[in-house]
Design a protein around this motif. Structure first.
Motif, PDB file in Angstrom:
ATOM      1  N   GLU A 159       0.823  -1.215   0.000  1.00 45.83           N
ATOM      2  CA  GLU A 159       0.000   0.000   0.000  1.00 45.83           C
ATOM      3  C   GLU A 159       0.857   1.265   0.000  1.00 45.83           C
ATOM      4  N   GLU A 162      -2.339   4.235   2.142  1.00 44.31           N
ATOM      5  CA  GLU A 162      -1.471   5.171   2.839  1.00 44.31           C
ATOM      6  C   GLU A 162      -0.160   4.495   3.189  1.00 44.31           C
ATOM      7  N   GLU A 172       2.344  -0.969  10.858  1.00 50.90           N
ATOM      8  CA  GLU A 172       1.361  -1.792  10.148  1.00 50.90           C
ATOM      9  C   GLU A 172       2.061  -3.013   9.557  1.00 50.90           C
ATOM     10  N   ASN A 210       2.699   4.323   6.181  1.00 52.66           N
ATOM     11  CA  ASN A 210       2.669   4.427   7.626  1.00 52.66           C
ATOM     12  C   ASN A 210       4.072   4.793   8.100  1.00 52.66           C
ATOM     13  N   ASP A 255      -0.847   7.949   9.403  1.00 55.06           N
ATOM     14  CA  ASP A 255      -1.732   6.777   9.397  1.00 55.06           C
ATOM     15  C   ASP A 255      -1.369   5.876  10.583  1.00 55.06           C
ATOM     16  N   ASP A 256      -0.958   4.646  10.328  1.00 55.79           N
ATOM     17  CA  ASP A 256      -0.628   3.757  11.441  1.00 55.79           C
ATOM     18  C   ASP A 256       0.826   3.950  11.862  1.00 55.79           C
TER      19      ASP A 256
HETATM   20 CA   LIG Z   1      -2.264   1.917   7.199  1.00 55.47          CA
END
Ligand SMILES: [Ca+2]
Ligand SMILES: [Ca+2]
Ligand SMILES: [Ca+2]
Ligand SMILES: [Ca+2]
Length: 444
Positions: free
Chosen positions: A150, A194, A223, A196, A219-220
């Motif tokens: 991603e 996104e 991840e 991270n 974001d995270d």
């Molecule tokens: Ca994420």
């Protein structure tokens, strides 16, 4: 919308080599101050592909211009104290990032007092100011179709670079990542796409990963898409989505984890959780099932479960301290979670081990889970027994248990394997004992 830059990326690669070579002959010409450090570092501009063994060290400051890929069997070694800056790009699809591909390796070894720092450039030190740190490996994932990580548009990847991940090498070794702090990362390409602070795809258990912090990411914080990597001593500081997000068959073991939230933050995601865990988006039966094994976690939200702004329906709430859903399995033991609207939000009926946890939710503590008597629904946050459950002093003694509290000796590891056996619940030893969060300067 999409911008393709094959020619530029490849063209700049050779420039980057020239730039590195030039730097070694002109160390005194181009210097920038290093914050509170007395020494100065030479700026080295880096872009494109690293396809031969390369070493970065603290004498220089490495500025990433766009996505930098380590590939072709190369190892990128980064010494203690090295600073890496991701240049800002207004188009998040073009965000700078450091990507260790499946056939590259990372050897990033900082120390407690001389961490490796990956950050945004000076005028963009806010969440999403650059892309982030990505590692891809050959360990199992549970998806049947080829997965590309991603946050990177496959069409923008230079020829010869592969951003897919996953394989059948459970003990795959992507290298060593220790004492690394990633700041202001997490560029958002589009919804559900996104980067991270730390993004791991199919990273294997041969990889060493400990003492790392994600600081104000978009974001995270961490991840994990599949993979078997184990981790210890991870810190998430006010990331905007999930502190720990597991998906696509992740089966690693994690211990000694801390996550805190800045109540002044603006969270744009619809499900900001401390932990988020899915087998996959459709809740499939694909194996290996996502099954993180977690002990000694401390997840701290905010006193009312709210932040300044979020994409939740009421515009301010967070969701849960831990959301297990979409057919995942999980092991969560010896942990402390509080400060979210819901404590444990369990929406999976798949196998789990949930023991010896102390939880307090603002609105509800246990939802969808039959918590046995080994677990405690704390009557209040104060009743949990931490030294100071709220405030910005999370690096100090605040999150250490009071010596008189039951959490100082409440842990049990009976029937579990893969963890270090300690007496206390939560991430930190009781007050007066060694606090790994307070060692050196690696936690900001
Ligand atoms: Ca994420
Ligand atoms: Ca997430
Ligand atoms: Ca997720
Ligand atoms: Ca989320």
């Amino acid at each position: 919308m999409k911008k393709f830059k094959f020619k530029n990326v490849l063209g700049v690669t050779s420039l980057a080599v020239a730039s590195v070579a030039a730097v070694s002959c002109s160390q005194n010409d181009e210097v920038v101050p290093m914050g509170d450090n007395t020494r100065a570092a030479t700026v080295v501009n880096v872009s494109g592909i690293i396809d031969a063994n390369t070493s970065w060290n603290a004498a220089n400051e490495y500025h990433l211009n766009g996505k930098v890929y380590v590939t072709n069997g190369a190892t990128l070694s980064i010494g203690a104290g090295t600073k890496i800056v991701g240049k800002y790009n207004a188009d998040p699809a073009e965000a700078s990032a450091l990507i260790i591909t499946r056939n590259g390796k990372i050897n990033a070894v900082g120390t407690a007092s001389s961490p490796i720092v990956m950050t945004a450039e000076a005028n963009h030190q806010t969440p999403g100011g650059w892309g982030g740190f990505v590692v891809l490996g050959n360990a199992p994932i549970n998806q049947t179709e080829t997965q590309y990580i991603e946050g990177i548009e496959v069409g923008s990847v230079p020829a010869g670079v592969d951003v897919s991940y996953g394989g059948n090498v459970s003990n795959d070794n992507s290298g060593t990542i220790q004492y690394v702090r990633v700041e202001y990362a997490g560029a958002n390409v589009s919804q559900d796409n996104e980067l991270n602070s730390f993004t791991f795809g199919g990273v294997g258990s041969g990889t060493t990963f400990d003492h790392c912090q994600a600081y104000y990411g978009e974001d995270d914080a961490f991840e994990f898409f599949g993979g078997t990597i184990n981790a210890k001593y991870l810190v998430s500081t006010s990331t905007h989505d999930d502190a720990f997000d597991f998906d696509f068959g992740f089966t690693g073991t994690l211990q000694f984890l801390v996550a805190t939230v800045d109540a002044k933050s603006t969270f744009y995601t619809k499900d900001p959780n401390g932990i988020e865990c899915d087998n996959d988006k459709s809740g499939s039966q694909l194996t290996p099932f996502t099954h993180p094994k977690i002990s000694n976690l401390t997840i701290v939200g905010t006193s009312n479960g709210k932040v300044a702004e979020s994409a939740m329906d009421d515009k301010v709430s967070m969701k849960s301290a831990a959301n297990f859903r979409r057919n995942c399995k999980f092991t969560l033991v010896n942990s402390i979670l509080y400060g979210y609207p819901t404590g444990i939000l369990c929406e999976t009926t798949n196998d789990h081990i949930f023991k010896n946890n102390v939880v307090n939710g603002v609105n509800s503590t246990f939802s969808g889970i039959a918590a046995d008597a080994s677990n405690t629904a704390a009557a209040s946050v104060t009743a949990i027994g931490l030294t100071l459950p709220w405030g910005t002093a999370y690096r100090g003694a605040a999150l250490q248990p009071k010596t008189t509290s039951s959490i100082a000796t409440g842990a049990s590891f009976t029937g579990l394997s893969g963890f270090t056996s300690v007496e206390y619940q939560g991430a930190l030893a009781p007050a007066g004992q060694t606090n790994w969060l307070a060692e050196g300067t690696w936690v900001k």
